[in-house]
Design a protein around this motif. Structure first.
Motif, mmCIF file in Angstrom:
data_model
loop_
_atom_site.group_PDB
_atom_site.id
_atom_site.type_symbol
_atom_site.label_atom_id
_atom_site.label_comp_id
_atom_site.label_asym_id
_atom_site.label_seq_id
_atom_site.Cartn_x
_atom_site.Cartn_y
_atom_site.Cartn_z
ATOM 1 N N ALA A 494 0.830 -1.199 0.000
ATOM 2 C CA ALA A 494 0.000 0.000 0.000
ATOM 3 C C ALA A 494 0.870 1.256 0.000
ATOM 4 N N SER A 495 1.971 1.223 0.757
ATOM 5 C CA SER A 495 2.869 2.377 0.790
ATOM 6 C C SER A 495 3.505 2.625 -0.580
ATOM 7 N N ALA A 496 3.934 1.543 -1.235
ATOM 8 C CA ALA A 496 4.548 1.705 -2.550
ATOM 9 C C ALA A 496 3.545 2.244 -3.565
ATOM 10 N N THR A 497 2.322 1.727 -3.518
ATOM 11 C CA THR A 497 1.290 2.227 -4.426
ATOM 12 C C THR A 497 0.990 3.686 -4.145
ATOM 13 N N MET A 498 0.948 4.056 -2.866
ATOM 14 C CA MET A 498 0.733 5.452 -2.502
ATOM 15 C C MET A 498 1.807 6.341 -3.109
ATOM 16 N N GLY A 499 3.083 5.915 -3.054
ATOM 17 C CA GLY A 499 4.158 6.713 -3.616
ATOM 18 C C GLY A 499 4.012 6.918 -5.111
ATOM 19 N N ARG A 500 3.564 5.865 -5.808
ATOM 20 C CA ARG A 500 3.372 6.000 -7.254
ATOM 21 C C ARG A 500 2.219 6.954 -7.567
ATOM 22 N N LEU A 501 1.153 6.871 -6.795
ATOM 23 C CA LEU A 501 0.020 7.761 -7.051
ATOM 24 C C LEU A 501 0.365 9.207 -6.730
ATOM 25 N N ARG A 502 1.101 9.414 -5.638
ATOM 26 C CA ARG A 502 1.479 10.794 -5.294
ATOM 27 C C ARG A 502 2.368 11.398 -6.376
ATOM 28 N N THR A 503 3.307 10.599 -6.881
ATOM 29 C CA THR A 503 4.155 11.102 -7.970
ATOM 30 C C THR A 503 3.324 11.418 -9.208
ATOM 31 N N ALA A 504 2.353 10.549 -9.499
ATOM 32 C CA ALA A 504 1.499 10.801 -10.664
ATOM 33 C C ALA A 504 0.683 12.071 -10.484
ATOM 34 N N VAL A 505 0.178 12.309 -9.272
ATOM 35 C CA VAL A 505 -0.616 13.515 -9.032
ATOM 36 C C VAL A 505 0.244 14.760 -9.226
ATOM 37 N N ARG A 506 1.450 14.750 -8.716
ATOM 38 C CA ARG A 506 2.328 15.917 -8.890
ATOM 39 C C ARG A 506 2.654 16.143 -10.362
ATOM 40 N N THR A 507 2.861 15.055 -11.102
ATOM 41 C CA THR A 507 3.151 15.199 -12.527
ATOM 42 C C THR A 507 1.966 15.782 -13.275
ATOM 43 N N LEU A 508 0.766 15.266 -12.969
ATOM 44 C CA LEU A 508 -0.428 15.782 -13.637
ATOM 45 C C LEU A 508 -0.731 17.207 -13.196
ATOM 46 N N ALA A 509 -0.402 17.517 -11.920
ATOM 47 C CA ALA A 509 -0.632 18.884 -11.445
ATOM 48 C C ALA A 509 0.265 19.871 -12.180
ATOM 49 N N ASP A 510 1.488 19.470 -12.512
ATOM 50 C CA ASP A 510 2.386 20.362 -13.260
ATOM 51 C C ASP A 510 1.845 20.682 -14.642
ATOM 52 N N VAL A 511 1.020 19.815 -15.180
ATOM 53 C CA VAL A 511 0.396 20.081 -16.481
ATOM 54 C C VAL A 511 -0.754 21.063 -16.329
ATOM 55 N N ASP A 512 -1.127 21.390 -15.099
ATOM 56 C CA ASP A 512 -2.205 22.343 -14.808
ATOM 57 C C ASP A 512 -3.555 21.861 -15.311
ATOM 58 N N LEU A 513 -3.817 20.553 -15.064
ATOM 59 C CA LEU A 513 -5.119 20.024 -15.456
ATOM 60 C C LEU A 513 -6.176 20.429 -14.423
ATOM 61 N N PRO A 514 -7.398 20.661 -14.859
ATOM 62 C CA PRO A 514 -8.486 20.891 -13.903
ATOM 63 C C PRO A 514 -8.671 19.657 -13.019
ATOM 64 N N PRO A 515 -9.241 19.815 -11.812
ATOM 65 C CA PRO A 515 -9.362 18.684 -10.878
ATOM 66 C C PRO A 515 -10.078 17.474 -11.457
ATOM 67 N N ASP A 516 -11.182 17.656 -12.185
ATOM 68 C CA ASP A 516 -11.911 16.506 -12.701
ATOM 69 C C ASP A 516 -11.103 15.767 -13.761
ATOM 70 N N GLU A 517 -10.398 16.517 -14.637
ATOM 71 C CA GLU A 517 -9.572 15.874 -15.648
ATOM 72 C C GLU A 517 -8.386 15.152 -15.008
ATOM 73 N N LEU A 518 -7.801 15.755 -13.978
ATOM 74 C CA LEU A 518 -6.680 15.107 -13.308
ATOM 75 C C LEU A 518 -7.098 13.766 -12.722
ATOM 76 N N LEU A 519 -8.247 13.701 -12.075
ATOM 77 C CA LEU A 519 -8.706 12.430 -11.507
ATOM 78 C C LEU A 519 -8.999 11.404 -12.588
ATOM 79 N N THR A 520 -9.463 11.854 -13.747
ATOM 80 C CA THR A 520 -9.712 10.924 -14.848
ATOM 81 C C THR A 520 -8.416 10.264 -15.295
ATOM 82 N N HIS A 521 -7.349 11.073 -15.443
ATOM 83 C CA HIS A 521 -6.051 10.510 -15.820
ATOM 84 C C HIS A 521 -5.509 9.605 -14.709
#
Length: 803
Positions: A494-521
């Motif tokens: 669970a910790s390893a999966t959390m780390g991958r998701l957090r990294t993905a969120v930061r990457t998608l956030a840098d693209v400046d996606l709206p919240p709903d689109e970010l969750l879709t990705h």
């Protein structure tokens, strides 16, 4: 303690005396009931007949005893005929019955069964009773008196059993009344000995009881008892019970210290008056100790001790809990560690005396409490020595015996397995926690939009670390993304999966996606992760097949517009405290959990006054066995409304109000107090789609920078404005807007209604275009583009001039 065993009795006439009266003529004149039972003839069949008819050999001299005349007394033996024809050997005693004038009137004949040999046998039975090596006694129901044999008279405990024990007397009366055998067990302290309750030394007896009947009438006239010493069997049962109890009381948790304390609590006072448990430092850290016995001169730490003293204190201990001790090589604990075997020692052991004399505190404790017997047992599991347990007995308790040493070794072995399991769990938990904390943000980034504070608490000892996380991500235009999520399950996966998701969120956030689109990705990513896991071999280490599930709440706050946009993937909603003291739960349209796929996510916008406080959390904070999420959110709102001086204190207040001492699930909490950028920090203009307006835009930007005292930034800003506005007019669509933001940096934004985003490329030598964005990238510390509901915004950020 007493036990009773009831059996079946029997009755019958096995011997005794029969009386017959015979006239001078040899005719039977009287026939007793005893004679009827002896020969089977009822009185009417015999009275009036010749007594000689009852004799098998009428010619034998003994027959004359039944037809004597005269006045002399006669004794002899005879063989009589039973009514059913079998032979009955008897002894006859004839006594003349005299009249008033002294003349004989007849004879009274006493008939006794058996011969001289049988009489000897009867006497032998009496001798056997008197000389038996086990305590025997009889109780008379007529006189109420006891008649013990010599063994019973010589044993104080046997006499006590026979006399004042009310339970035994009750059992005796029951045997006498019911006429059935029983068994009675008595356990009591040794007589004439002073033992402390801690010694638990008792003597046990099993008493067999049976009814004693009158052979003539079959009536119960007494009760016989036989007492058997069962002390050894009782002690063995006690040891077995202690071992059985150890299986359920030792190792109930995966906690090293708790397991050691469970051993100490179990053996005191049932085995020892005092016990201590010392472990290696490496065990407490969860590390792997060196296999095999431990060298004598080793440092150990006291993790548990217990004694018979009242209260929680242990005054007998020479080392406090948590203290460090080094046993000298000759001491019993050191010898036990060196040899890997238990050691029995005591006051008669020179090494024991030398060990005690070497420490003033230990010497004082031994003299004060009279410790005289010690067992030292190594705690060994899977071939590894973890520490040592020391058992001691004080004044009033008998010395330890070899059976006690075997018991202590078995108990220590079971405790060692529990300690080693806890140690291994501690190691894995520490590794998982290290991974978990390394994947969480150490220091939240500085930004202008919100003031933040956070907490992360791992789950209690039983569940292990989980996949809860939070994050704060600075975005363009002084905006900020606030994230909180929870991966289903616990452990390192669970910790390893959390780390991958957090990294993905930061990457998608840098693209400046709206919240709903970010969750879709992010949802697509989780689906791919689950697919990857299914393709891994099941026997590959650290891989568990199955789907990955997670929740996530993503929010973007803009301090210029003071609008916060939320999107939820199955996550609990946040609570908000407004400046006027109003507290509520933000009403969101929750989407599915990440990994479900195929369902949309929706955004919710909320305008927040400056100074509003948002509370993001995972379900471990608000959900428990005794309350649902709704009640937990209500309690969160109550705690959020309490006046506190700072966000850090608010975090602690919330955790204290909602969580038990050891939470069952891990908890992530993120608090964010909103700020706002006012008119003196933001300047915006609406521009027509006319190339001639570019010069005007540069001039307006320069005047604004002069008003802010940032003239030194005018040159770069004019170049950025010129390039971005020109691109918007040439490639974009109206409306076109220019905005300058002054905060920790200077931000220039140009927006238009086109969704076409520019791309940075290096212009070739004879290209007429393509150099503008490259120049912007070189002159500023960052640039980018983001999509908006009506088009796009291109931004460039540069540091403020020094001073």
């Amino acid at each position: 303690m007493a036990t009773f065993v009831q059996g079946n009795g029997h009755s019958g006439w096995s011997g005794g005396v029969a009386t017959v009266t015979v006239g001078l003529d040899g005719i039977v004149t009287g026939w007793s009931e005893g004679a009827r039972r002896l020969l089977g003839h009822p009185a009417p069949e015999v009275v009036g007949r010749a007594a000689a008819d009852l004799v098998l050999d009428r010619e034998a001299p003994e027959a004359a005893g039944l037809s004597l005349a005269g006045s002399r007394e006669w004794s002899g033996t005879a063989a009589l005929r039973h009514r059913d024809g079998h032979r009955v050997d008897v002894t006859l005693h004839a006594h003349p019955s005299l009249g008033g004038d002294g003349s004989p009137q007849g004879f009274v004949v006493t008939v006794t069964t058996g011969t001289a040999d049988s009489e000897h046998d009867r006497r032998m039975v009496e001798w056997a009773f008197a000389q038996a090596s086990i305590p025997l006694s009889t109780y008379s129901t007529t006189s109420g008196s006891w008649h013990p044999n010599a063994a019973a008279e010589g044993d104080e405990r046997a006499v006590e059993i026979a006399g004042p024990d009310e339970d035994l007397l009750s059992c005796v009366h029951r045997v006498a009344e019911e006429g059935t055998p029983m068994r009675y067990e008595r356990i009591a302290p040794e007589p004439s000995a002073v033992f402390t309750p801690a010694s638990a030394r008792h003597r046990a007896w099993i008493v067999e009881l049976w009814p004693v009947r009158d052979p003539a009438t079959g009536e119960v006239v007494g009760v016989g008892t036989a007492a058997f010493d069962s002390t050894d069997h009782h002690a063995a049962r006690q040891r077995l019970a202690l071992l059985q109890e150890a299986g359920s009381r030792i190792g109930t948790t995966l906690n090293v210290t708790r397991t050691a304390k469970e051993l100490a609590d179990l053996v005191v006072p049932r085995l020892a008056d005092f016990v201590s448990v010392d472990l290696l430092e490496s065990v407490l850290r969860g590390e792997e100790p060196t296999a095999g016995p431990v060298d004598a001169a080793v440092v150990l730490r006291r993790v548990a001790h217990q004694s018979t003293a009242e209260g929680d204190s242990v005054p007998e201990a020479a080392i406090e809990l948590g203290g460090i001790d080094t046993y000298p090589p000759f001491s019993p604990p050191a010898r036990s560690l060196t040899g890997g075997r238990p050691v029995l020692s005591g006051a008669d052991d020179p090494d024991f005396a030398r060990w005690i004399a070497g420490d003033k505190t230990r010497t004082a404790r031994v003299e004060e409490y009279g410790f005289h017997s010690v067992m030292a047992t190594p705690l060994r599991a899977r071939g590894i020595t973890l520490g040592v347990a020391v058992f001691a007995r004080a004044d009033g308790s008998p010395p330890f015996e070899q059976d006690d040493l075997i018991l202590a070794e078995e108990l220590a072995g079971r405790a060692a397995v529990g300690v080693d399991n806890a140690r291994r769990y501690t190691r894995e938990r520490n590794n998982a926690l290290t991974l978990q904390r390394s994947l969480l943000p150490r220091d939240l980034p500085k930004q202008a939009a919100v003031e933040v504070a956070s907490r992360y608490l791992p789950a209690g000892r039983g569940a292990g670390v989980g996949g809860d996380w939070f994050d704060v991500v600075p975005l363009s235009g002084t905006r900020v993304a606030l994230v909180v999520g929870d991966v289903v399950g616990h452990g390192i996966h669970a910790s390893a999966t959390m780390g991958r998701l957090r990294t993905a969120v930061r990457t998608l956030a840098d693209v400046d996606l709206p919240p709903d689109e970010l969750l879709t990705h992010l949802d697509d990513l989780v689906i791919h992760l689950a697919t990857d896991r299914d393709e891994v071999a099941p026997n590959e280490p650290y891989v568990v097949s199955g789907e990955i599930g997670a929740t996530c709440l993503y929010a973007v706050y803009d301090p210029v517009s003071r609008i916060c946009t939320f999107a939820s993937a199955g996550h609990v909603p946040p609570a908000v405290l407004l400046p006027d003291g109003t507290v509520s739960v933000v009403r969101l349209t929750p989407g599915p959990l990440l990994g479900v796929g195929g369902l949309p996510f929706e955004s919710t916008e909320l305008e927040l006054p400056e100074g509003s406080l948002l509370a993001f959390c995972t379900d471990g904070l608000i959900e428990a066995r005794d309350r649902d999420i709704g009640l937990g959110l209500d309690r969160l709102c109550e705690a959020l409304a309490s006046p506190v001086p700072s966000l850090e204190v608010t975090c602690d207040t919330i955790l204290k109000a909602l969580l038990p001492e050891s939470p069952a699930d891990d908890v992530a909490l993120l608090l964010a107090r909103t700020r706002a950028l006012h008119a003196d920090q933001v300047a915006a203009w609406s521009l027509p789609s006319d190339p001639s307006i570019v010069a005007d835009a540069r001039a307006q930007a320069s005047r604004q920078l002069a008003a802010w005292g940032l003239e030194d930034a005018s040159f770069v800003t004019e170049l950025v404005v010129s390039e971005l506005v020109t691109n918007a007019i040439r490639y974009g669509a109206v409306p076109i807007g220019l905005r300058l933001i002054r905060d920790r940096t200077l931000i220039c934004e140009v927006s238009d209604a086109s969704n076409t985003a520019p791309h940075l490329r290096r212009a070739r030598t004879y290209d007429e275009g393509g150099r503008g964005l490259h120049m912007v990238a070189q002159l500023t510390q960052g640039w980018g583009t983001r999509q908006t509901p009506v088009g796009k915004t291109i931004w460039a950020e540069q540091p403020l001039p020094v001073g």
